[in-house]
Each structure stands twice: as structure tokens, then as C-alpha cells.
Enzyme design. Structure first.
Site, PDB file in Angstrom:
ATOM      1  N   SER A 228       0.743  -1.166  -0.044  1.00 35.91           N
ATOM      2  CA  SER A 228      -0.039   0.040  -0.042  1.00 35.91           C
ATOM      3  C   SER A 228       0.913   1.353   0.177  1.00 35.91           C
ATOM      4  O   SER A 228       1.788   1.380  -0.807  1.00 35.91           O
ATOM      5  CB  SER A 228      -1.172  -0.088   1.072  1.00 35.91           C
ATOM      6  OG  SER A 228      -2.061   0.867   1.016  1.00 35.91           O
TER       7      SER A 228
ATOM      8  N   ASP B 173     -10.226  -3.594  -5.801  1.00 33.67           N
ATOM      9  CA  ASP B 173      -9.638  -2.752  -4.315  1.00 33.67           C
ATOM     10  C   ASP B 173     -10.437  -1.499  -4.101  1.00 33.67           C
ATOM     11  O   ASP B 173     -10.689  -0.647  -4.830  1.00 33.67           O
ATOM     12  CB  ASP B 173      -8.226  -2.531  -4.727  1.00 33.67           C
ATOM     13  CG  ASP B 173      -7.270  -1.846  -3.566  1.00 33.67           C
ATOM     14  OD1 ASP B 173      -7.994  -1.167  -2.670  1.00 33.67           O
ATOM     15  OD2 ASP B 173      -6.124  -1.935  -3.351  1.00 33.67           O
TER      16      ASP B 173
ATOM     17  N   HIS C 275      -8.343  -4.850  -1.028  1.00 32.75           N
ATOM     18  CA  HIS C 275      -7.141  -4.397  -0.724  1.00 32.75           C
ATOM     19  C   HIS C 275      -6.304  -5.118   0.331  1.00 32.75           C
ATOM     20  O   HIS C 275      -6.378  -5.302   1.552  1.00 32.75           O
ATOM     21  CB  HIS C 275      -7.299  -3.026   0.104  1.00 32.75           C
ATOM     22  CG  HIS C 275      -6.188  -2.234   0.166  1.00 32.75           C
ATOM     23  ND1 HIS C 275      -5.491  -1.365  -0.745  1.00 32.75           N
ATOM     24  CD2 HIS C 275      -5.555  -1.651   1.268  1.00 32.75           C
ATOM     25  CE1 HIS C 275      -4.529  -0.709  -0.223  1.00 32.75           C
ATOM     26  NE2 HIS C 275      -4.521  -0.917   1.166  1.00 32.75           N
TER      27      HIS C 275
END
Length: 344
Positions: free
Chosen positions: A146, A274, A302
Site C-alpha cells: 500500500s 480494491d 486491498h
């Protein structure tokens, strides 16, 4: 990447939330770490957690043969995030040394300086990798998750060919490489209610503690009034790290415009469902350099990628990403390391 989420976990939100809270993280025993503290060039500190048996002393002796895997965590993450423990289990199974450097303020202790961390913190990434390279001459593999993945790719693009002196290969998992698109997505509807609220409940107290350390650093009332990441970044993240505001921060910190500059093997993995990263914002093949590989499976959420029957496990993604990194660095994975259902 061949991946399909289990039928009993439909949709990107379930594939995000369930793995983080309930899915099995490891196939081996509990993940144990040893902590090391470094003094940063500006006099502040960061904490690194080394996989037990892959501590600094062990790594010096073994990394030349087996390599070092470095994980840069996501927003408000740590070495105890579900993905960090899953990658630790992968490293353990394949004989890699493994370390999680914590971004400032994410190791359980507030850092000292008038700053925190941000999505484009490529200078910090470079300093960490350079110091690790001084101690570990063997193959060095880096994965960012991320926020950490965006910063890692931003570093690789900034360094171009020079990146090869520090890292053999890099990977970014579920990274919002177009920060404006990601920031807009997380600020709407269900995402705003659930994910934005979760992040702000962690980030606001840290910011207020930072203000107590450094009175006058930012506008307290404006921070308390922030209801989304755009407003939080405008008050705190952007000005503390040299940006003019959120729009400037999101534009300059995004890795997507720099992917064509990357000159080392790089994997960019994003699930197309996501909730944080709109599929329309993902890069196409013509937007990246020849050393960049794109994996964009239809499902996974995600940083979820659950596999198997309830309660599921999250080892399939680290297995595939880790094996890609090892192959790119010329390392041979352990033949019998996978002890669950074959990754999809």
C-alpha cells in the site's frame, strides 16, 4: 498472477476486511521478532523488527547465500500487520533473512522530530536500503505494501539505474500509485465511513501528540475538524513534509508517473476490485518501463487475497510475490516450502 477469491467472500470490501481480521497468516509457528533501533540522519530514530533467527547478526552470516527480504508497511501498519506476518512466514519457509523497518511513529513509540511519514517518502526508503546494503552484500529484495509500495516505487523511479546498487528487485502490493484517485475513492460512501474513520482514529491522536512535542506545528482546530484524508493531509502530512497542500502532495508523491523510469525488476500488483485503488487508475503496459511487470487480478481486495475454506489464509499472495522476487534476483525457492493449497 493466477488468483480467484473464494466464492464465500464476494466483493472487494469483504476480501479486504476478513483477511485482516480473521484469516490465517502463517503455516509455521508464531512470528517472533527482534527489534533494532537506528538513528536517522536528522537525529530522529526508526525501529526495525528482524525475524527471529534472521536478526542483524544472523543476517550478516546468511544473507550472502539466501538473501534479505525487506518489507515496507502500509498506512499505520507495522510488523504485526497481517501481510507483514504472512511475508515473514514466507521468508522463514524459504531461508531468507527478513526485516520490517517501521516508518516514523509506527513502531509503538512516537518519533522525536517535527515530521512523520508519507506516501512519497523515497528519501527515507533510500537511506534505509543504503544502510541495509552496507551490512548485507547479498541479494536484497524489497516489497512495499500500500503506502509503502508507492514510496518504494517512487524511490526506484527516482534512482533509475542507480537503484541496482541497493536492491536486486522490488514489488509493490495494492499500492495507490495515483494518490489523487485513491484519495478520492477512500473519501466516498462506505469507504469514508469505514476505512477513513479507521485511519483517522489512529492518525489524529498521533498528530496531536506531535503537536504537544512541537507547539505551533500546525492548526489544532483544523486537524480536529478533518473528516477525510484530504483534509488531514492538508493540515498535517503535506506541510510537515515540504508540500504546499494535499493536491501538491498527491501529485508529487504518486509513483505512477515515474514507473517508466524504473530500471530494476519491479512487480506492481493491484486487485481490480480494491476499494482504495480504482481500477481505472491502474497503469497499462505502455505506461511502464520494460523492467516493470503488472499483475492485475480481478479479485483480492486491498491487501487481502484470501484463499481456501473459512477462515481462509493469506499466504498465497506472499508466496507468489516472494517467489517472483526470488526469481528476479536469481534465488531458488525452497521446493517444499508451500504447505497449504497450491497458490492461485
Amino acid at each position: 498472477m493466477e488468483y480467484a477469491a473464494p466464492a464465500w467472500l464476494p466483493g472487494g470490501n469483504l476480501q479486504t476486511i476478513w483477511p485482516a481480521l480473521f484469516a490465517r497468516r502463517v503455516f509455521g509457528g508464531p512470528v517472533r521478532y527482534r527489534r533494532e533501533r537506528w538513528t536517522a540522519p536528522d537525529g530522529d530514530f526508526i525501529d526495525l523488527d528482524w525475524l527471529a533467527g534472521g536478526s542483524a547478526a544472523h543476517a550478516v552470516a546468511s544473507v550472502g547465500a539466501h538473501g534479505l527480504l525487506v518489507l515496507f508497511h502500509g498506512l499505520e501498519g507495522s510488523s504485526r500487520s497481517h501481510y507483514a506476518e504472512a511475508f515473514a512466514d514466507f521468508a522463514r519457509a524459504h531461508g531468507l533473512a527478513y526485516v520490517v523497518p517501521h516508518f516514523r511513529g509506527c513502531s509503538g513509540e512516537l518519533n522525536h522530530g517535527p515530521r512523520a511519514y508519507h506516501s512519497g517518502d523515497h528519501e527515507e526508503i533510500g537511506w534505509i536500503l543504503a544502510r541495509l546494503r552496507e551490512r548485507h552484500p547479498g541479494p536484497l529484495l524489497a516489497v512495499g505494501v500500500s503506502l509503502g509500495g508507492n514510496a518504494l516505487l517512487r524511490w526506484a523511479g527516482e534512482q533509475e539505474g542507480a537503484a541496482a546498487r541497493l536492491a536486486s528487485a522490488v514489488a509493490a502490493v495494492c499500492s495507490p500509485i495515483d494518490l489523487a484517485a485513491g484519495g478520492t475513492a477512500i473519501g466516498r460512501g462506505f469507504n469514508r465511513l469505514v476505512y477513513t474513520g479507521m485511519f483517522l482514529r489512529s492518525m489524529k491522536p498521533k498528530a496531536l501528540a506531535k503537536l504537544a512535542q512541537h507547539p505551533g506545528l500546525f492548526d489544532r482546530e483544523a486537524l480536529l475538524a478533518a473528516r477525510d484524508l484530504y483534509a488531514f493531509d492538508n493540515v498535517f502530512t503535506a506541510p510537515l513534509h515540504g508540500f504546499q497542500g494535499t493536491d501538491d502532495y498527491w501529485a508529487r508523491a504518486s509513483a505512477k508517473p515515474h514507473l517508466h523510469r524504473i530500471r530494476i525488476p519491479a512487480l506492481v500488483l493491484n486487485a481490480r476490485n480494491d476499494p482504495f485503488v480504482p481500477a481505472a487508475s491502474l497503469p497499462a503496459a505502455h505506461e511502464v518501463g520494460p523492467r516493470v511487470t503488472l499483475w492485475q487480478p480481478a479479485t483480492g481486495g486491498h491487501v487481502g487475497f484470501p484463499s481456501g475454506r473459512p477462515p481462509a489464509h493469506v499466504r498465497a499472495m506472499p508466496e507468489q510475490v516472494g517467489r517472483w522476487l526470488m526469481a528476479a534476483a536469481g534465488l531458488r525457492p525452497a521446493a517444499q516450502a508451500w504447505r497449504g493449497r497450491a497458490p492461485q
